[in-house]
Design a protein around this motif. Structure first.
Motif, short mmCIF file in Angstrom:
data_model
loop_
_atom_site.label_atom_id
_atom_site.label_comp_id
_atom_site.label_asym_id
_atom_site.label_seq_id
_atom_site.Cartn_x
_atom_site.Cartn_y
_atom_site.Cartn_z
N ARG A 1 0.82 -1.21 0.00
CA ARG A 1 0.00 0.00 0.00
C ARG A 1 0.86 1.27 0.00
NH1 ARG A 1 -2.81 -3.37 3.73
NH2 ARG A 1 -4.87 -4.00 2.96
N SER A 2 2.16 1.13 -0.18
CA SER A 2 3.08 2.27 -0.10
C SER A 2 2.79 3.31 -1.18
CB SER A 2 4.52 1.79 -0.24
OG SER A 2 4.89 0.95 0.82
N LYS A 3 2.96 4.57 -0.80
CA LYS A 3 2.83 5.69 -1.72
C LYS A 3 4.20 5.96 -2.36
CE LYS A 3 -1.43 6.19 -0.46
NZ LYS A 3 -2.52 5.74 -1.36
N PRO A 4 4.23 6.73 -3.46
CA PRO A 4 5.50 7.00 -4.16
C PRO A 4 6.60 7.53 -3.25
CG PRO A 4 3.68 7.68 -5.53
CD PRO A 4 3.08 7.26 -4.22
N ARG A 5 6.27 8.45 -2.34
CA ARG A 5 7.30 8.99 -1.44
C ARG A 5 7.86 7.90 -0.54
NH1 ARG A 5 7.40 10.15 3.61
NH2 ARG A 5 5.14 9.97 3.84
N GLU A 6 6.98 7.02 -0.04
CA GLU A 6 7.43 5.93 0.82
C GLU A 6 8.30 4.94 0.05
OE1 GLU A 6 3.61 5.72 3.86
OE2 GLU A 6 3.42 4.87 1.84
N LEU A 7 7.94 4.70 -1.20
CA LEU A 7 8.75 3.81 -2.02
C LEU A 7 10.12 4.40 -2.30
CD1 LEU A 7 6.08 2.57 -4.60
CD2 LEU A 7 7.07 1.28 -2.69
N ALA A 8 10.16 5.73 -2.47
CA ALA A 8 11.45 6.39 -2.68
C ALA A 8 12.34 6.25 -1.45
CB ALA A 8 11.23 7.86 -3.02
N ASP A 9 11.75 6.40 -0.26
CA ASP A 9 12.50 6.21 0.98
C ASP A 9 13.01 4.78 1.10
OD1 ASP A 9 12.06 8.83 1.72
OD2 ASP A 9 10.37 8.38 3.04
N PHE A 10 12.15 3.82 0.75
CA PHE A 10 12.52 2.41 0.83
C PHE A 10 13.67 2.10 -0.13
CE2 PHE A 10 12.17 -2.09 -0.15
CZ PHE A 10 11.91 -2.67 1.08
N ARG A 11 13.59 2.64 -1.34
CA ARG A 11 14.64 2.42 -2.33
C ARG A 11 15.99 2.91 -1.81
NH1 ARG A 11 14.73 5.14 -8.42
NH2 ARG A 11 16.78 4.35 -9.05
N THR A 12 16.01 4.09 -1.21
CA THR A 12 17.26 4.65 -0.67
C THR A 12 17.77 3.81 0.49
OG1 THR A 12 16.58 6.87 -1.32
CG2 THR A 12 18.30 6.69 0.36
N ALA B 1 8.75 3.45 -9.34
CA ALA B 1 9.51 3.81 -8.14
C ALA B 1 10.95 3.33 -8.18
CB ALA B 1 8.81 3.25 -6.90
N PHE B 2 11.19 2.14 -8.74
CA PHE B 2 12.51 1.52 -8.67
C PHE B 2 13.25 1.48 -10.02
CE2 PHE B 2 10.14 -0.32 -5.11
CZ PHE B 2 11.03 -0.11 -4.07
N GLY B 3 12.57 1.90 -11.08
CA GLY B 3 13.20 1.87 -12.39
C GLY B 3 12.82 0.66 -13.21
N GLU B 4 12.69 -0.48 -12.55
CA GLU B 4 12.28 -1.72 -13.22
C GLU B 4 11.77 -2.69 -12.17
OE1 GLU B 4 14.09 -5.33 -16.03
OE2 GLU B 4 15.42 -3.87 -15.11
N ALA B 5 10.73 -3.44 -12.50
CA ALA B 5 10.20 -4.46 -11.61
C ALA B 5 9.80 -5.68 -12.43
CB ALA B 5 9.00 -3.94 -10.82
N ILE B 6 10.06 -6.86 -11.88
CA ILE B 6 9.75 -8.12 -12.55
C ILE B 6 8.43 -8.64 -12.02
CG2 ILE B 6 10.54 -10.49 -12.91
CD1 ILE B 6 13.41 -9.38 -12.35
N ASP B 7 7.55 -9.07 -12.92
CA ASP B 7 6.25 -9.59 -12.52
C ASP B 7 6.43 -10.94 -11.83
OD1 ASP B 7 3.57 -10.66 -12.47
OD2 ASP B 7 3.06 -9.26 -14.08
N LEU B 8 5.75 -11.11 -10.69
CA LEU B 8 5.83 -12.38 -9.95
C LEU B 8 5.31 -13.56 -10.77
CD1 LEU B 8 4.83 -11.56 -6.26
CD2 LEU B 8 6.99 -12.52 -7.06
N ALA B 9 4.62 -13.28 -11.85
CA ALA B 9 4.18 -14.37 -12.72
C ALA B 9 5.37 -15.17 -13.23
CB ALA B 9 3.37 -13.82 -13.89
N GLN B 10 6.54 -14.53 -13.34
CA GLN B 10 7.73 -15.24 -13.80
C GLN B 10 8.23 -16.23 -12.75
OE1 GLN B 10 10.73 -13.03 -15.95
NE2 GLN B 10 9.32 -11.33 -16.33
N ILE B 11 7.95 -15.94 -11.47
CA ILE B 11 8.28 -16.90 -10.41
C ILE B 11 7.28 -18.05 -10.43
CG2 ILE B 11 8.48 -17.22 -7.91
CD1 ILE B 11 10.76 -15.60 -9.19
#
Length: 309
Positions: A86-97, A117-127
């Motif tokens: 449920r993280s918002k963009p600002r919270e995701l930016a903090d988490f990334r740092t 937020a992170f530049g790239e994310a892999i879909d869990l469907a690949q797992i």
């Protein structure tokens, strides 16, 4: 046996290969099947460039592939860093740092937000696609003091930070729980309703797998379904916030439900009423009130005699 969750998991693969390890929304997988799947996940992470000691961020609702990813990462010496979905963009930016993840995963509902937020994310469907495949050998040896996962908490300051849980931390809790509650150890079952982005989800997943339990995971809370699982699947351990216990106790079938298998029930996160305690005690279930402290490695729960008094 080296004091690591990975070696404990390997032990139960040998001892209880056909016992269900996880069941998510009615979808079961045995220890043998989970072994093969998570081997492939570990190899896949290595192929993607993740190395032991790296961190992977996971932004998703609870799912079977989420659990398989975390266990596979563990077996490769990679540190899990679940993100509040449920993280918002600002919270995701903090988490990334704060975390600096090597790889980011997300479920299909959140992969776009995670990529932003992170530049790239892999879909869990690949797992999920790795559930079937060839056998993969594992060679990485894990030290008990290696980090297993990091989990977010604000503590008393309100400022986001992460708490590191090592294999030794998790195994110490698991071993103590198995000694103090032998009816909840090998062959026991645990109903998990907490999100993997909190210690109530990830910590309990690894702890209960480490002592040879079947972990029943629900992607959303439904009181009717939870009561049915407690009764029909003979759940021995159930931990949740008071609201879960309140909603279950309010169900018409609660009074007649057979909860004799439930050996350990714990609640935390809010005050509970004497009426709620009495309702569950009428079913011979003592609700133990716990004080959660993510930074200290989990929660403390009252013993039965203390809880009764």
């Amino acid at each position: 046996m080296t004091f690591t969750v990975a070696n404990a998991f390997a032990w139960w693969i040998r001892e209880l290969p056909d016992q269900i390890a996880l069941e998510v929304d009615g979808d079961p997988i045995t220890y043998r099947e989970l072994d093969l799947w998570t081997r492939r996940v570990a190899a896949d992470l290595a192929e993607r460039g993740a190395r032991p000691g790296d961190r992977i961020a996971i932004m998703a609702a609870n799912s079977m592939e989420f659990a398989a990813l975390m266990i596979g990462a563990m077996r490769a010496g990679i540190i899990n860093a679940p993100v509040n979905f449920r993280s918002k963009p600002r919270e995701l930016a903090d988490f990334r740092t704060l975390i600096e993840p090597a790889i980011v995963f997300a479920d299909s509902e959140r992969v776009e937000a995670a990529s932003d937020a992170f530049g790239e994310a892999i879909d869990l469907a690949q797992i999920a696609a790795l559930r079937d495949g060839d056998h993969v050998d594992l060679a990485y040896e894990i030290d008990p003091d290696d980090p297993l996962f990091v989990i977010g908490t604000s503590g008393s300051t309100g400022k986001p930070k992460s708490t590191i849980y090592s294999h030794r931390t998790v195994m110490t809790w698991a071993a103590e729980f198995a000694l103090m509650e032998p009816g909840c150890g090998k062959g026991g079952s645990f109903l998990s309703l907490g999100p993997f982005s909190a210690a109530s989800g990830t910590l309990h997943l690894f702890e209960l797998i480490a002592i040879g339990n079947t972990v029943f995971i629900e992607t959303r809370f439904d009181a009717v379904r939870a009561l049915r699982l407690l009764e029909q699947r003979r759940i021995s351990t159930f931990i949740g916030v008071p609201l879960f216990f309140e909603r279950i106790a309010a169900e018409p079938d609660f009074a007649s439900a057979d909860l004799s298998a439930l050996k350990f029930a714990q609640t935390a996160g809010a005050r509970i009423s004497p009426d709620l305690l009495a309702a569950w005690r009428a079913k011979n279930v003592i609700l133990r009130q716990a004080y959660g402290c993510t930074e200290a490695g989990g929660a403390w729960a009252a013993r039965d005699d203390t809880a009764i008094d």
